[in-house]
Design an enzyme around this catalytic site. Structure first.
Site, PDB file in Angstrom:
ATOM      1  CG  ASP A 110      -1.918  -1.044   1.006  1.00 36.42           C
ATOM      2  OD1 ASP A 110      -1.961  -1.840   0.229  1.00 36.42           O
ATOM      3  OD2 ASP A 110      -2.665  -1.411   2.093  1.00 36.42           O
ATOM      4  CG  ASN A 111      -0.614   4.533   1.556  1.00 37.67           C
ATOM      5  OD1 ASN A 111      -1.235   3.613   1.432  1.00 37.67           O
ATOM      6  ND2 ASN A 111      -0.728   5.726   1.501  1.00 37.67           N
TER       7      ASN A 111
END
Lengths: 733, 733
Positions: free
Chosen positions: B321-322
């Site tokens: 994800d991030n």
């Protein structure tokens, strides 16, 4: 022996001594009107009374071995490159330049080595100065005094050809060293060298005088052989039917410099080891050399032809062997003034190559099989099968553009042992003549637009794309070669166009569809030509104005500006190079389309494009999609259309699919109803002046096909490999 | 519910509210010692009493949507490129920059367009001056005033992310728009922007205070998402797990310029539409950006970790994800001070990627399947099969380098509907713990030399070669990805080396064999790096000194100096590009060789090298030759050895073949008798300190295999997917 044929003529038969009666029967059966000798056979005295014309082979560049041996300074040269040798340390690096070459074919030529030899550090691309190396003439060992450790070096060097290429090939292939050890190993001589030209001219005059029975001098060929090099084990190492490496000499290179104002380097010939293969994008220097040698060869060949004519004979050229400098679509060829060209039919494309040659009065094709023991034996040989294959393959081309004559070659006594073969070629000879007779000399109608094949070579290599050794099959090339193989038998005028020609003059008015077919970086795709905004702009505007573009494999490919296929906007597809895997693909798959209507199952793209292809334009219609890769797609661009094929090996269905693609790309789907047959194994030729059409069956099964034309439909039944002529007498034109 | 396990711990279980009793049973059965929530589940109050540790997800960059909506100027940006648009005439060219993008995900960001937008004529490569175009903010239409007809243009532009990438993905994939339409579409905020950082820090402090039950904060992840763009139809358009396109902002780009002294252009990010895919040879500017953002992210993440620690909790990072800016093998990662990393196991390589992360106290792997309805349904779903595949795939890596913990994710209530699944993962949890317990914390013995994987990225992308979207299968990449997939479970220390590192410091002393695997022109093969004489010289001398080199596909490939594979002298093979078809090939085929001893039938090279490969060196031994192309070859170079594979997709046999190739290339064929099993479906791990070896069966059939080691042979029988531990007590070490 079969009975006498319905018509006679147009057929050349190889003959030999000692079987006069059988020859007489055979000439009658085939309807032959000419005879010839072959390499290793002699014309019997009966020749002239059998037929109208007697051909004799003639070898201008090796015919007089007595003279050759007496003039050892006249050998033909060839540029060779040593193996790539890696320096393993700073100590002097010794390179045996002949390593890997056949020492009976070549020996180093030490004339002005500082001028004609070149040592290159391939790791840096730098030329090693002449002061940095020396060569020992006794051994052929070149020593680089201070190499850079772990750099790779090559030596390009001029060699003497001490054995003529074709004779060496025949000698080794036929095992004459064992069967006929007294046979001399012939040496070629170069007409640029001391006294050779004067001798060649005189020898021809003398020979003509002493051979009054010969009507046609079959030059085999003129002066410079295409590139062949054998290896240390006397096997073929390098063969390039288009190679100019054996057309060199100090004399020629000096003359070139004097005329062109710049000096060619060894590298201009060995080309990093690629030897200017026709697949290489040609350099300006290589193009200059082709022009230079072609002009020279044409001038000299013309003199021999003039001598021949002065003696009241015809001059025929065999397309092959020493044909370098006589490329028949080159601008100097017609000036030679030949009466005829004869060549071997290895494919429909090579048959068209011969048939379409401009500037000669007639053409002749030599069908396979050659009457040699490799096929004519009772131990698995299949001469009838090979004759059928050769005929079916070439017939497609012959229907579109009938050659004037046909023939066979080799030892006729061998063929006579196979009566079923004689019977079959008797039929073939009749079918060949019938095509002439029934068409009344008219060419069948073509589509109302021409097809342009666009590559680096253009017209110079008409019908000669993707060839290496004549029509030999190459795994890497057949998926592209299928394009011209198909075109050779399809109803289109075909123009071979170079990028330069199109840039200078635009796309010719009559061209409706352009084809660019090839692997990235090759002369046939075009490589850096497609980074030229003039070219891409010209093609884009031309297509958008309502024309068609067909790309095969890696068309318009060069890594430039975030694209690889530069006309991806036109084609609607792009080639994946593992640089855009992050992008999702949602191809628009289309089941039914006129282009692929004859494809059953999976479209056969041969070896494909070398990697995956994906759709880029929103409007791209993908007609064949296999394992995540586009095989066939169509796209519209402005008022024009494009078709993409990932490969197009020749097959009846692929040929038909190309025909469909051409009609569709040109916006002429209506032509699918005009002299078009339902069975892809068949092809239709329409002779409007004769009000007659011909349907050929290219398969070995009987077919029943519909033929559409002039709004009517015919049902036609054709026997295996057969053809049917149909007169259209009850319909108004 | 299965009975209580033999041992407990090392297992994290996802839990949810409302099923406390069943959770209690399940925790006991699995021996779980930690629980977690997931995206969309909440921790029940019973959590803390069930286990030792409670994890909670935490989203620093989107967790507070109330605040996000109140601060609309803090959206995260992303660089996008418009479609390639062809000008069809000289009139103004209008480009809708958002064409093809999802307008719920992005909107153009008009901040200083003259600085951050860039219009490029891709046909010429020239930037169109800012004066030459204008953009209408109401519509996002950019107009080029005077385009060159038939040139292709692109617009690179900065966009606002108006919908958080992961939440958008989950929202759309799970159909929340229909099932839960009140759910907010979350907006991401950028910690570089006005007030965000202060808020993020404070929000974490507040959250920690209000969640005393949480022991481990599972950051998911930090600030910048990997690149995902959706298309106009709300489908994934572009996904790059390594993409930095969403880590941009005017603030960051300005800060970069201030620090590095040069300005990045839009083109540095959109990269002609390639978006700096990891397959692209990285530019210096892109490398600088990675370093710049990684340093910034690490500093900020450290502050959050420090806050977490100050509150007495552990900080765990989810790898995904991030995660941009936290590449775990980057030089700034360790400075974050995380306690742990957890990641998803999609392959052995991704499992090793997590297991080997330096600078954290422990690692955890989340096995598949995720407890989602796509697998956990009674309509064809096969949760047991997926669990087995995930375990077998990862177990190879875990044996070599045990992760500290394992777990699952998703909705546990779904999993509880499948008792046979619960039973199977109970066994897997026990097997996982057993590997720790029986090995006594000792790593199994490796070969006495390390393996270096050489590419443009080196250690930064340890275990991450040829990946696009995490461990997703890509047709173009799997034939290369198999190399690290195999290595992840083989007994070698593996070093990922960049060309720069090797040029600067040489090949590390412990490395015995280097591998270069990839397609030409990619960062993994190396592209132009191989035209650098320092690199080729260094590798040549290193191999010649007695080391090994393994090339896969198009290793060392760049068109330079008459070669394509620059180390063709070392490898003994070259890649055909249709430029050397004139050359005859006489490969030396070798039937029996230690490298291919386990190959039965034809060696599987997956997609192959993209074209034919041929032998170049006289000494090249071709071990697999299919349709005129080399698949496996070996060559000696000085005192060293090389092995070539045209592709190496992962399979047990190919993994074994790579192991053999590594031993052979290192000159250590003797190792084929040392902790080596006869059946390629099995692998052996030897723990010298424990005097114990482990044999794993990677197949779903029972096997009987011999194991050789210390001069002895054992016959071992193993059940499907099983493993057998054997103590070596009667032999002297």
């Amino acid at each position: 022996m079969p009975p006498s044929p319905r018509t006679t003529g147009r057929v050349t038969l190889p003959i030999e001594e000692g079987i006069d009666d059988r020859l007489r029967e055979l000439v009658a059966a085939l309807g032959a009107d000419a005879v010839r000798n072959s390499d290793g056979t002699w014309l019997p005295e009966v020749a002239a009374e059998l037929v109208e014309k007697v051909y004799s082979t003639y070898f201008p560049a090796r015919g007089d071995q007595e003279w050759a041996l007496a003039h050892p300074d006249t050998l033909v040269n060839q540029y060779l490159m040593s193996p790539r040798i890696t320096a393993t340390g700073p100590e002097p690096l010794r390179i045996d330049v002949m390593e890997g070459y056949f020492r009976e074919q070549f020996r180093p030529c030490y004339e002005r080595v500082e001028r004609f030899w070149e040592v290159i550090d391939r790791t840096t691309g730098q030329v090693v100065p002449v002061q940095g190396w020396s060569v020992e003439e006794a051994t052929g060992i070149l020593t680089i005094a201070r190499p850079e450790p772990w750099h790779v070096y090559t030596v390009a060097f001029l060699a003497d050809q001490v054995w003529d290429t074709t004779q060496m090939y025949n000698y080794i292939t036929n095992g004459w060293g064992v069967t006929d050890p007294t046979r001399v190993k012939e040496r070629p001589y170069d007409i640029r060298k001391n006294g050779v030209w004067e001798h060649v001219r005189q020898a021809l005059r003398t020979w003509l005088e002493s051979h009054p029975e010969v009507d046609v001098v079959r030059f085999t060929t003129f002066f410079y052989h295409f590139t062949i090099a054998f290896d240390a084990e006397a096997r073929e190492k390098l063969v390039d039917w288009f190679g100019y490496s054996a057309s060199v000499s100090p004399e020629a290179i000096d003359a070139f410099e004097a005329e062109y104002g710049y000096a060619l380097r060894a590298e201009d010939f060995v080309d990093g080891g690629y030897y200017n293969s026709p697949f290489r994008v040609p350099t300006p220097a290589f193009r200059d050399w082709i022009d230079f040698q072609s002009r020279f060869v044409a001038q000299r060949a013309k003199e021999l032809v003039d001598i021949t004519h002065a003696a009241g004979r015809e001059a025929m050229m065999f397309l092959g062997d020493n044909w370098i400098g006589t490329e028949p679509y080159g601008e100097h060829f017609a000036s030679i003034g030949l009466d005829a060209v004869v060549g071997s039919a290895g494919s429909a494309a090579t048959t068209r190559l011969i048939a379409d040659i401009p500037g000669v009065r007639y053409t002749e094709v030599r069908f396979l099989p050659y009457f040699f023991p490799d096929v004519f034996n009772h131990d698995g040989g299949d001469p009838v099968g090979e004759a059928n294959e050769s005929w079916l393959t070439s017939r497609r081309a012959i229907v579109r553009r009938p050659l004037d004559r046909m023939g066979y070659g080799g030892y006729v006594s061998l063929a006579l042992e196979f009566p079923e073969f004689i019977e079959r070629i008797t039929e073939i000879c009749q079918e060949f003549r019938d095509i002439h007779d029934r068409s009344g000399g008219e060419l069948p109608a073509n589509a109302p637009f021409a097809v342009g094949v666009l590559n680096s070579w253009g017209s110079l290599r008409t019908w000669q794309t993707h060839m290496v050794a004549h029509a030999k099959w190459y795994k890497a090339a057949y998926s592209y070669g299928g394009v011209v193989e198909a075109l050779a038998g399809l109803p289109f005028e075909v123009r071979f166009l170079s990028f330069d020609e199109v840039l200078a003059h635009g796309v010719p008015e009559e061209v409706g569809v352009l084809i660019n077919a090839g692997a990235a970086g090759t002369a046939f795709s075009g490589g850096p030509a497609w980074a030229d905004e003039r070219l891409t702009g010209l093609i884009r505007s031309w297509v958008a104005a309502g024309h068609g573009f067909i790309g095969v494999g890696e068309p318009t490919a060069v890594d430039h500006g975030g694209a690889f296929l530069q006309l991806s906007d036109v084609l609607g597809v792009e080639r994946e190079r593992q640089l855009t895997l992050s992008t999702d693909r949602y191809p628009v798959l289309v089941e039914d389309h006129p282009v692929t209507a004859d494809v059953e199952g999976v479209f056969d793209d041969g070896e494909g494009a070398g990697g995956d292809v994906y759709a880029t334009a929103a409007g791209t219609q993908v007609l064949s999609y296999v394992e995540g890769s586009v095989r066939v797609a169509v796209n519209e661009f402005g008022a024009g259309r494009a078709v993409y094929f990932s490969g197009l090996p020749y097959s009846p269905v692929n040929s038909r699919t190309l025909q469909r693609a051409l009609y569709w790309a040109a916006g002429r789907e209506d032509l699918l109803e005009e002299w078009f047959s339902s069975d892809p194994a068949t092809e239709v030729a329409w002779y409007p002046g004769q009000r007659r059409f011909l349907v050929t069956n290219n398969s070995s099964r009987a077919v029943r096909t519909s033929v559409r034309g002039m709004g009517r439909t015919w049902e036609v039944e054709i026997e295996p490999m057969g053809l049917v002529w149909t007169d259209v007498t009850d319909v108004e034109c």
